[in-house]
Design a protein around this motif. Structure first.
Motif, PDB file in Angstrom:
ATOM      1  N   UNK A  90      49.432  -6.245  76.989  1.00 46.55           N
ATOM      2  CA  UNK A  90      49.908  -5.002  77.602  1.00 46.55           C
ATOM      3  C   UNK A  90      51.409  -4.850  77.398  1.00 46.55           C
ATOM      4  N   UNK A  91      52.152  -5.944  77.565  1.00 44.92           N
ATOM      5  CA  UNK A  91      53.609  -5.895  77.370  1.00 44.92           C
ATOM      6  C   UNK A  91      53.936  -5.570  75.918  1.00 44.92           C
ATOM      7  N   UNK A  92      53.202  -6.161  74.986  1.00 47.24           N
ATOM      8  CA  UNK A  92      53.441  -5.898  73.566  1.00 47.24           C
ATOM      9  C   UNK A  92      53.106  -4.445  73.226  1.00 47.24           C
ATOM     10  N   UNK A  93      52.020  -3.916  73.785  1.00 48.28           N
ATOM     11  CA  UNK A  93      51.644  -2.523  73.534  1.00 48.28           C
ATOM     12  C   UNK A  93      52.703  -1.570  74.086  1.00 48.28           C
ATOM     13  N   UNK A  94      53.253  -1.893  75.267  1.00 45.33           N
ATOM     14  CA  UNK A  94      54.304  -1.050  75.840  1.00 45.33           C
ATOM     15  C   UNK A  94      55.552  -1.084  74.969  1.00 45.33           C
ATOM     16  N   UNK A  95      55.874  -2.258  74.432  1.00 46.50           N
ATOM     17  CA  UNK A  95      57.036  -2.376  73.551  1.00 46.50           C
ATOM     18  C   UNK A  95      56.814  -1.599  72.261  1.00 46.50           C
ATOM     19  N   UNK A  96      55.595  -1.649  71.717  1.00 45.55           N
ATOM     20  CA  UNK A  96      55.290  -0.894  70.496  1.00 45.55           C
ATOM     21  C   UNK A  96      55.371   0.606  70.749  1.00 45.55           C
ATOM     22  N   UNK A  97      54.889   1.057  71.929  1.00 51.43           N
ATOM     23  CA  UNK A  97      54.980   2.488  72.249  1.00 51.43           C
ATOM     24  C   UNK A  97      56.431   2.923  72.291  1.00 51.43           C
ATOM     25  N   UNK A  98      57.283   2.055  72.863  1.00 52.24           N
ATOM     26  CA  UNK A  98      58.710   2.376  72.923  1.00 52.24           C
ATOM     27  C   UNK A  98      59.300   2.439  71.517  1.00 52.24           C
ATOM     28  N   UNK A  99      58.904   1.505  70.661  1.00 53.13           N
ATOM     29  CA  UNK A  99      59.421   1.484  69.302  1.00 53.13           C
ATOM     30  C   UNK A  99      58.933   2.683  68.506  1.00 53.13           C
ATOM     31  N   UNK A 103      61.347  10.420  69.811  1.00 61.25           N
ATOM     32  CA  UNK A 103      62.770  10.576  70.095  1.00 61.25           C
ATOM     33  C   UNK A 103      63.596   9.507  69.417  1.00 61.25           C
ATOM     34  N   UNK A 104      63.112   8.270  69.481  1.00 58.46           N
ATOM     35  CA  UNK A 104      63.839   7.184  68.823  1.00 58.46           C
ATOM     36  C   UNK A 104      63.849   7.393  67.314  1.00 58.46           C
ATOM     37  N   UNK A 105      62.720   7.811  66.761  1.00 54.82           N
ATOM     38  CA  UNK A 105      62.644   8.066  65.321  1.00 54.82           C
ATOM     39  C   UNK A 105      63.668   9.118  64.914  1.00 54.82           C
ATOM     40  N   UNK A 107      66.419  10.026  66.484  1.00 54.85           N
ATOM     41  CA  UNK A 107      67.777   9.493  66.621  1.00 54.85           C
ATOM     42  C   UNK A 107      68.146   8.624  65.429  1.00 54.85           C
ATOM     43  N   UNK A 108      67.201   7.809  64.967  1.00 55.38           N
ATOM     44  CA  UNK A 108      67.472   6.950  63.819  1.00 55.38           C
ATOM     45  C   UNK A 108      67.627   7.763  62.539  1.00 55.38           C
ATOM     46  N   UNK A 109      66.849   8.848  62.404  1.00 53.52           N
ATOM     47  CA  UNK A 109      66.979   9.711  61.225  1.00 53.52           C
ATOM     48  C   UNK A 109      68.370  10.330  61.192  1.00 53.52           C
ATOM     49  N   UNK A 110      68.821  10.855  62.322  1.00 55.35           N
ATOM     50  CA  UNK A 110      70.143  11.473  62.388  1.00 55.35           C
ATOM     51  C   UNK A 110      71.223  10.429  62.084  1.00 55.35           C
ATOM     52  N   UNK A 111      71.062   9.214  62.615  1.00 55.77           N
ATOM     53  CA  UNK A 111      72.041   8.153  62.367  1.00 55.77           C
ATOM     54  C   UNK A 111      72.096   7.809  60.880  1.00 55.77           C
ATOM     55  N   UNK A 112      70.943   7.763  60.207  1.00 54.03           N
ATOM     56  CA  UNK A 112      70.927   7.455  58.773  1.00 54.03           C
ATOM     57  C   UNK A 112      71.524   8.599  57.959  1.00 54.03           C
ATOM     58  N   UNK A 113      71.257   9.847  58.360  1.00 59.81           N
ATOM     59  CA  UNK A 113      71.807  10.982  57.621  1.00 59.81           C
ATOM     60  C   UNK A 113      73.322  11.057  57.752  1.00 59.81           C
ATOM     61  N   UNK A 114      73.862  10.529  58.843  1.00 58.88           N
ATOM     62  CA  UNK A 114      75.322  10.498  58.991  1.00 58.88           C
ATOM     63  C   UNK A 114      75.959   9.516  58.021  1.00 58.88           C
ATOM     64  N   UNK A 115      75.188   8.520  57.580  1.00 59.99           N
ATOM     65  CA  UNK A 115      75.709   7.527  56.649  1.00 59.99           C
ATOM     66  C   UNK A 115      75.707   8.028  55.201  1.00 59.99           C
TER      67      UNK A 115
END
Length: 158
Positions: A90-99, A103-105, A107-115
């Motif tokens: 259950x803890x691993x599934x919750x961590x995967x859902x967070x990953x 929204x996180x995706x 944010x990471x796309x915008x961060x990569x496009x800034x580079x």
């Protein structure tokens, strides 16, 4: 000169340590060694935070005669031993859902496009021209080979 932990005691830098000027010279795109060191520190902090996420299991203890031999009796005592497999999953599934969150995706796309180093107008025109010329040459080559093989097939098989 005596050394302790790889550091000379007379204040001179160690052989494997680079000066700020050497770092500036060896890292294109980075203007300041302090900026590079700050980025390295940030990566190290992120790595340390990721290490905290690892679940460690306690070492196995030898069972003695005074302790119950079955796991059901061990599960009745809260606060002892490791968590159950279901709780870990259950803890691993919750961590995967967070990953996997959108929204996180984003944010990471915008961060990569800034580079990204975007080409200027002149570079863009040059790159586009090169691509168009290359594609035109390849089309002419394939068309020429097609006509050549078609003529050959007609000559051989009539």
């Amino acid at each position: 000169m005596s050394e302790k932990d790889g550091e000379p005691t007379d204040g001179a830098p160690a052989d494997d340590e680079l000066t700020a000027e050497q770092i500036d010279a060896e890292t294109p795109g980075v203007d300041d060694a302090a900026e590079l060191e700050a980025a390295e520190d940030q990566v190290a902090d992120e790595a340390a935070a990721d290490e905290d996420k690892v679940v460690a299991t306690p070492p196995r203890r030898r069972r003695t005669g005074s302790r119950p031999a079955n796991r059901a009796a061990d599960a009745d005592r809260p606060g002892e031993g490791t968590r159950t497999r279901a709780a870990a999953e259950r803890a691993r599934a919750a961590e995967l859902r967070e990953k996997r969150s959108i929204g996180r995706f984003l944010r990471e796309v915008v961060a990569e496009l800034r580079k990204v180093i975007w080409p200027g107008r002149k570079e863009l025109i040059t790159y586009t021209t090169v691509v168009i010329v290359f594609v035109a040459v390849m089309v002419a080559l394939v068309a020429g080979l097609d006509i050549l093989f078609a003529q050959g097939v007609l000559a051989v098989f009539g």
